[in-house]
Design a protein around this motif. Structure first.
Motif, short mmCIF file in Angstrom:
data_model
loop_
_atom_site.label_atom_id
_atom_site.label_comp_id
_atom_site.label_asym_id
_atom_site.label_seq_id
_atom_site.Cartn_x
_atom_site.Cartn_y
_atom_site.Cartn_z
N PHE A 149 -7.53 20.15 6.28
CA PHE A 149 -7.46 21.64 5.88
C PHE A 149 -5.95 21.97 6.64
N GLU A 150 -5.07 22.46 5.86
CA GLU A 150 -3.56 22.58 6.35
C GLU A 150 -3.20 24.11 6.50
N ASN A 151 -3.60 24.76 5.59
CA ASN A 151 -3.32 26.30 5.86
C ASN A 151 -4.25 27.25 5.22
N PHE A 152 -4.61 28.17 6.00
CA PHE A 152 -5.67 29.24 5.67
C PHE A 152 -5.05 30.45 5.22
N THR A 153 -5.71 31.11 4.43
CA THR A 153 -5.26 32.56 3.78
C THR A 153 -6.71 33.31 3.96
N ASP A 154 -6.80 34.44 3.51
CA ASP A 154 -7.76 35.53 3.41
C ASP A 154 -8.87 34.88 2.77
N SER A 155 -8.48 34.22 1.51
CA SER A 155 -9.48 34.06 0.53
C SER A 155 -9.56 32.48 0.46
N ALA A 156 -8.65 31.62 0.69
CA ALA A 156 -8.62 30.24 0.66
C ALA A 156 -8.02 29.36 1.52
N ALA A 175 0.73 -1.06 -0.01
CA ALA A 175 -0.04 0.07 -0.21
C ALA A 175 0.75 1.45 -0.18
N ARG A 176 0.52 2.30 -0.96
CA ARG A 176 1.25 3.39 -0.96
C ARG A 176 0.13 4.54 -0.73
N ARG A 177 0.69 5.69 -0.02
CA ARG A 177 -0.08 6.88 0.08
C ARG A 177 0.09 8.05 -1.04
N PHE A 178 -1.11 8.25 -1.40
CA PHE A 178 -0.90 9.36 -2.41
C PHE A 178 -1.64 10.76 -2.26
N GLU A 179 -1.46 11.84 -2.51
CA GLU A 179 -1.83 13.11 -1.97
C GLU A 179 -2.29 13.91 -3.34
N ILE A 180 -3.22 14.47 -3.17
CA ILE A 180 -3.93 15.58 -4.01
C ILE A 180 -3.97 16.80 -3.15
N THR A 181 -3.55 17.97 -3.70
CA THR A 181 -3.57 19.08 -2.96
C THR A 181 -4.36 20.42 -3.80
N LEU A 182 -5.25 21.16 -3.18
CA LEU A 182 -5.95 22.11 -3.71
C LEU A 182 -6.50 22.95 -2.87
N ASN A 183 -6.72 24.09 -3.46
CA ASN A 183 -7.41 25.51 -2.96
C ASN A 183 -8.85 25.46 -2.71
N ILE A 184 -9.50 25.58 -1.61
CA ILE A 184 -10.82 25.77 -1.75
C ILE A 184 -11.02 27.41 -1.02
N GLY A 185 -12.03 28.07 -1.79
CA GLY A 185 -12.37 29.44 -1.14
C GLY A 185 -12.95 29.43 0.26
N THR A 186 -12.61 30.19 1.05
CA THR A 186 -13.09 30.13 2.42
C THR A 186 -14.43 30.57 2.41
N ASN A 187 -15.04 31.07 1.36
CA ASN A 187 -16.47 31.23 1.40
C ASN A 187 -17.45 30.29 1.17
N ASN A 188 -16.79 29.22 1.13
CA ASN A 188 -17.67 27.72 0.69
C ASN A 188 -17.87 27.08 1.98
N ASP A 189 -18.73 26.20 2.03
CA ASP A 189 -19.17 25.15 3.09
C ASP A 189 -18.03 24.15 3.16
#
Length: 281
Positions: A222-229, A180-194
């Motif tokens: 959720f690893e890192n918050f900014t003002d918009s994402a 078994a190997r672990r894979f990762e996908i990283t993306l930004n989601i706007g903070t105005n979303n649910d």
């Protein structure tokens, strides 16, 4: 005292007998050498049979190392026995070659060290042919484990020979030791979303992708918050022996994209990679 002429005549008279005795000695030495070599080959076959019963998975690789050790020992023993039959004092010969042996030892130091390291690697088995390993700056698939070198085919298609003493002394990362190997996908989601809804939707989307393991279960962080994402990491596990990681990654990316779009959640992908990369990201 006998004159030189008489000494010559005596030597010529004894020459046939001496020649015959030397030929007989030479024949006996050659026969003894041949017999010991045949015994050596029998021992090699016996060692192979034992390995085949006790360690079938590594039989071929280990037989290469053990067979070579038995062969070298047999040749040395046969040579010493033949020299002894010919009347040569082996101990005196070795003593006279002491300095030469010392020089040869220094000259062949690396070769001897590589051979010893290769033999230890074959017995310790930190990896086997077909494993993906990383040693220093070299990463790729093991194609052969020899006495002197370990052969690796990199992901760029380059054939690399790594000296076994370097392999033995380095940190070895075997990336296929566990299936078994672990894979990762990283993306930004706007903070105005649910975000809670996005979290649940992503988990549900990934669980339905063929090839993704249920255990260990996929996770969303959720690893890192900014003002918009907020930077979001989707992690999942794949059995790389039965599943193509690249195809699974593409399917996971498509499932997440479709799920978030249907939920009206905008996202931007930053990276798609294995958590412990040995495949193209």
């Amino acid at each position: 005292m006998t004159s030189p002429h008489e000494q010559l005549q005596q030597f010529l008279a004894e020459l046939p007998a001496r020649a015959l005795a030397f030929v007989i000695q030479l024949a006996i030495a050659a026969a003894l050498f041949w017999i010991i070599l045949q015994v050596t080959r029998v021992l090699q076959r016996m060692a192979y049979d034992v390995l085949k019963r006790t360690r079938p998975d590594e039989c071929e690789v280990l037989n290469k190392a053990i067979g070579r050790i038995i062969y070298i020992a047999g040749v040395v023993l046969a040579a010493f026995a033949a020299l002894a039959v010919l009347g040569i004092n082996v101990s005196t010969l070795l003593a006279s070659l002491g300095i030469t042996s010392l020089v040869l030892g220094f000259a062949l130091k690396d070769t001897i060290e590589q051979a010893i390291s290769g033999t230890l690697l074959l017995f310790q088995r930190p990896f086997k042919v077909g494993d993906v390993i990383e040693i220093d700056t070299v990463e790729g698939v093991v194609t052969d484990v020899g006495i002197r070198t370990t052969d690796v085919r990199t992901f760029e298609g380059v054939h690399v020979l790594i000296p076994n003493n370097r392999v033995f002394q380095s940190v070895i990362r075997n990336k296929t030791h566990y299936v078994a190997r672990r894979f990762e996908i990283t993306l930004n989601i706007g903070t105005n979303n649910d975000l809670a809804g996005a979290h649940a939707a992503m988990l549900e989307a990934v669980k339905g992708v063929p090839g993704v393991l249920g255990e260990p279960a996929p996770t969303v962080a959720f690893e890192n918050f900014t003002d918009s994402a907020v930077r979001t990491a989707m992690r999942y596990w794949v059995d790389t022996t039965n599943t193509d990681p690249v195809a699974t990654r593409n399917a996971v990316t498509g499932a997440i994209t479709a799920t978030l779009a249907s939920a009206g959640i905008a996202s931007a992908y930053l990276a798609t990679r294995p958590a412990d990369p040995s495949l193209p990201g």
